[in-house]
Design a protein around this motif. Structure first.
Motif, short mmCIF file in Angstrom:
data_model
loop_
_atom_site.label_atom_id
_atom_site.label_comp_id
_atom_site.label_asym_id
_atom_site.label_seq_id
_atom_site.Cartn_x
_atom_site.Cartn_y
_atom_site.Cartn_z
N ALA A 113 0.84 -1.20 0.00
CA ALA A 113 0.00 0.00 0.00
C ALA A 113 0.88 1.26 0.00
O ALA A 113 0.56 2.25 -0.67
N ALA A 114 2.01 1.22 0.72
CA ALA A 114 2.92 2.37 0.75
C ALA A 114 3.49 2.62 -0.65
O ALA A 114 3.61 3.77 -1.11
N LEU A 115 3.82 1.54 -1.34
CA LEU A 115 4.36 1.66 -2.69
C LEU A 115 3.32 2.28 -3.63
O LEU A 115 3.63 3.18 -4.42
N ARG A 116 2.08 1.86 -3.51
CA ARG A 116 1.02 2.40 -4.37
C ARG A 116 0.78 3.87 -4.09
O ARG A 116 0.61 4.68 -5.01
N GLU A 117 0.83 4.22 -2.81
CA GLU A 117 0.65 5.62 -2.39
C GLU A 117 1.77 6.50 -2.98
O GLU A 117 1.53 7.58 -3.51
N ALA A 118 3.01 6.00 -2.90
CA ALA A 118 4.16 6.76 -3.39
C ALA A 118 4.08 6.93 -4.91
O ALA A 118 4.38 8.01 -5.45
N ALA A 145 6.29 9.75 -7.10
CA ALA A 145 7.70 9.43 -6.79
C ALA A 145 8.18 8.25 -7.63
O ALA A 145 7.38 7.43 -8.08
N LEU A 146 9.49 8.21 -7.83
CA LEU A 146 10.08 7.02 -8.43
C LEU A 146 10.18 5.97 -7.32
O LEU A 146 10.69 6.26 -6.23
N VAL A 147 9.67 4.77 -7.57
CA VAL A 147 9.66 3.76 -6.52
C VAL A 147 10.55 2.58 -6.91
O VAL A 147 10.39 1.97 -7.97
N MET A 148 11.49 2.31 -6.02
CA MET A 148 12.41 1.21 -6.24
C MET A 148 12.12 0.11 -5.22
O MET A 148 11.80 0.40 -4.07
N GLY A 149 12.23 -1.13 -5.63
CA GLY A 149 11.95 -2.25 -4.71
C GLY A 149 13.20 -3.05 -4.41
O GLY A 149 14.10 -3.17 -5.24
N ILE A 150 13.26 -3.58 -3.19
CA ILE A 150 14.29 -4.56 -2.84
C ILE A 150 13.53 -5.76 -2.28
O ILE A 150 13.00 -5.72 -1.18
N CYS A 151 13.40 -6.80 -3.10
CA CYS A 151 12.57 -7.96 -2.73
C CYS A 151 13.39 -9.23 -2.85
O CYS A 151 14.38 -9.29 -3.59
N ASN A 152 12.93 -10.25 -2.15
CA ASN A 152 13.59 -11.54 -2.28
C ASN A 152 12.82 -12.46 -3.22
O ASN A 152 13.41 -13.15 -4.04
N VAL A 153 11.49 -12.47 -3.08
CA VAL A 153 10.70 -13.41 -3.88
C VAL A 153 10.51 -12.86 -5.30
O VAL A 153 9.91 -11.79 -5.50
N VAL A 154 11.05 -13.60 -6.25
CA VAL A 154 11.02 -13.17 -7.64
C VAL A 154 9.58 -13.20 -8.16
O VAL A 154 8.85 -14.17 -7.94
N GLY A 155 9.18 -12.13 -8.82
CA GLY A 155 7.85 -12.06 -9.40
C GLY A 155 6.76 -11.73 -8.39
O GLY A 155 5.57 -11.77 -8.72
N SER A 156 7.13 -11.39 -7.17
CA SER A 156 6.13 -11.05 -6.14
C SER A 156 5.45 -9.73 -6.51
O SER A 156 5.92 -8.99 -7.38
N THR A 157 4.34 -9.45 -5.86
CA THR A 157 3.53 -8.28 -6.22
C THR A 157 4.35 -6.99 -6.12
O THR A 157 4.31 -6.14 -7.01
N ILE A 158 5.09 -6.83 -5.02
CA ILE A 158 5.86 -5.59 -4.85
C ILE A 158 6.93 -5.49 -5.93
O ILE A 158 7.14 -4.43 -6.53
N ALA A 159 7.58 -6.60 -6.22
CA ALA A 159 8.61 -6.58 -7.26
C ALA A 159 8.01 -6.19 -8.61
O ALA A 159 8.63 -5.47 -9.40
N ARG A 160 6.78 -6.61 -8.87
CA ARG A 160 6.16 -6.31 -10.16
C ARG A 160 5.68 -4.87 -10.26
O ARG A 160 5.72 -4.27 -11.33
N GLU A 161 5.24 -4.31 -9.13
CA GLU A 161 4.63 -2.99 -9.20
C GLU A 161 5.60 -1.81 -9.09
O GLU A 161 5.24 -0.68 -9.36
N THR A 162 6.84 -2.06 -8.67
CA THR A 162 7.81 -0.97 -8.54
C THR A 162 8.34 -0.57 -9.92
O THR A 162 8.29 -1.36 -10.86
N HIS A 163 8.86 0.68 -10.02
CA HIS A 163 9.41 1.13 -11.30
C HIS A 163 10.73 0.43 -11.64
O HIS A 163 11.06 0.22 -12.79
N CYS A 164 11.50 0.17 -10.60
CA CYS A 164 12.80 -0.48 -10.81
C CYS A 164 13.15 -1.18 -9.50
O CYS A 164 12.46 -0.98 -8.49
N GLY A 165 14.19 -1.98 -9.51
CA GLY A 165 14.51 -2.64 -8.25
C GLY A 165 15.61 -3.67 -8.37
O GLY A 165 16.14 -3.90 -9.45
N MET A 166 15.92 -4.23 -7.24
CA MET A 166 16.95 -5.27 -7.20
C MET A 166 16.45 -6.43 -6.35
O MET A 166 15.87 -6.22 -5.29
#
Ligand code: F6R
Length: 365
Positions: free
Chosen positions: A115-120, A125-146
């Motif tokens: 929800a924080a990512l969607r709000e940002a 804002a440019l939203v970057m994700g740092i996730c472990n699970v590949v293909g997870s919702t947060i990883a998919r919805e961020t603009h960029c990430g690692m």
């Protein structure tokens, strides 16, 4: 499946040297002293121009975010705020398109972080994700990430995902500094220090039996206090969280200097205090904090730098870690705290892989 370990948590703690190598693989190039961060490469210029960076996460991932704050501010000199995703999302936060928001989540499914990512994003804002699970919702919805590439984490208490997150944040902080606040040779030096971490962690893991013995003396404690300063303040929070989650002993983490503003009132012979007292710029300050605890009969366990013999006379138990520069120490000091929590919990007969009331991924708000 547990690879000969009694629990997934122990297996995952011991996997950390290898995981750390995996996180760095292909990204840290020691020969050229350079970084290659594919997932954020196209956005690096915008990331470097951020007016400020806001890191949002929950739980252990939030602790990694706090370390990220220290790293990014020290290396890249960009102001950083770290927020609980749950507080950020309900506050109508002030966000502009000049801001960068970094969301950190092992599972990539935590409801508040999502929800924080969607709000940002909504606020531009440019939203970057740092996730472990590949293909997870947060990883998919961020603009960029690692991705952290820590592999599946089965134990409910996060261990290897945390150290992987910190390594990613360290690399991001250096990438943000490139051509701006750090010279190429400084970056090469910081990368070298990072590359030495996995073998130092292997060294620390050899003290598991020694930590098991220490755990035996404290298994019946009702409360614990964890204190650290600077880069090791978030580690104090993380050590306390690990103990609470799996042993059900009440524990609090504090910045060591805050002790005298309240928690000192709790100290007596029944209150073990864990000090992260590595030799860095705040070492002498930590020593006086230890004296204050001792004079109130508190029992002290110190995490100290190898070769520090002086601290033996101040602490009831000392766990040594190899010498390292301050920005990498959280990756080392957290290891004995993971092991201590694990051993105390197993000695108390707790189910460390499935602690009561906790879920691996918190998809409800
Ligand atoms: C602590 C722990 C939790 C998680 C938190 C966030 O050991 O596992 O505090 O860190 O629920 O989860 P993720 O990182 O999946 O968003």
């Amino acid at each position: 499946e547990k690879g000969g370990y009694e629990h997934f948590m122990l297996k995952e703690i011991f996997e950390q040297p290898g995981v750390m190598e995996d996180v760095m693989r292909g990204r840290v190039r020691l020969e050229s002293g350079s970084l290659h961060l594919g997932g954020i490469n196209d956005n690096l210029e915008q990331l470097r121009k951020a007016r400020r960076i806001i890191i949002c996460a929950c739980g252990t991932s939030w602790h990694a975010g706090l370390i990220g704050e220290y790293l990014i501010e020290e290396f890249a000199r960009i102001p950083v705020e770290v927020d609980y995703a749950s507080e950020f999302r309900y506050r109508n936060p002030v966000i502009t398109p000049e801001d960068v928001v970094i969301v950190i989540s092992q599972s990539g499914e935590t409801a508040d972080t999502l929800a924080a990512l969607r709000e940002a994003k909504e606020k531009g804002a440019l939203v970057m994700g740092i996730c472990n699970v590949v293909g997870s919702t947060i990883a998919r919805e961020t603009h960029c990430g690692m991705y952290t590439h820590a592999g599946p984490e089965i134990g409910v208490a996060s261990t290897k995902a945390f150290t992987a997150q910190v390594i990613v944040l360290y690399m991001v902080a250096l990438a943000l500094s490139q051509g701006r606040t750090l010279s190429d040779s400084e970056i090469a030096l910081y990368l070298r220090e990072l590359s030495e971490v996995p073998s130092k962690v292997s060294e620390i893991l050899k003290s598991s039996e020694e930590i098991h013995a220490i755990a035996g003396s404290y298994r019946n404690a009702r409360n614990f206090l964890y204190l650290g300063r600077g880069y090791n303040f978030p580690v104090a929070l993380e050590g306390a969280l690990k103990l609470k989650e799996i042993s059900y002993i009440h524990a609090e983490g504090y910045p060591a200097a805050e002790m005298k503003h309240g928690p000192i009132a709790l100290i007596d012979e029944d209150m073990p205090v864990i000090f992260i007292a590595t030799r860095d710029s705040t070492y002498t300050k930590i020593l006086s904090n230890i004296e204050e605890v001792r004079s109130r009969k508190g029992r002290v366990i110190a995490i100290a730098s190898e070769g520090d013999e002086d601290i033996r006379s101040l602490a009831d138990h000392v766990i040594y870690i190899p010498a390292a520069s301050a920005p990498v120490t959280p990756l080392l000091t957290v290891i004995p705290l993971q092991l201590l929590a694990y051993h105390i919990a197993t000695l108390r007969g707790c189910n460390v892989d499935r602690p009561r009331n906790l879920a691996k991924s918190v998809t409800v708000e």
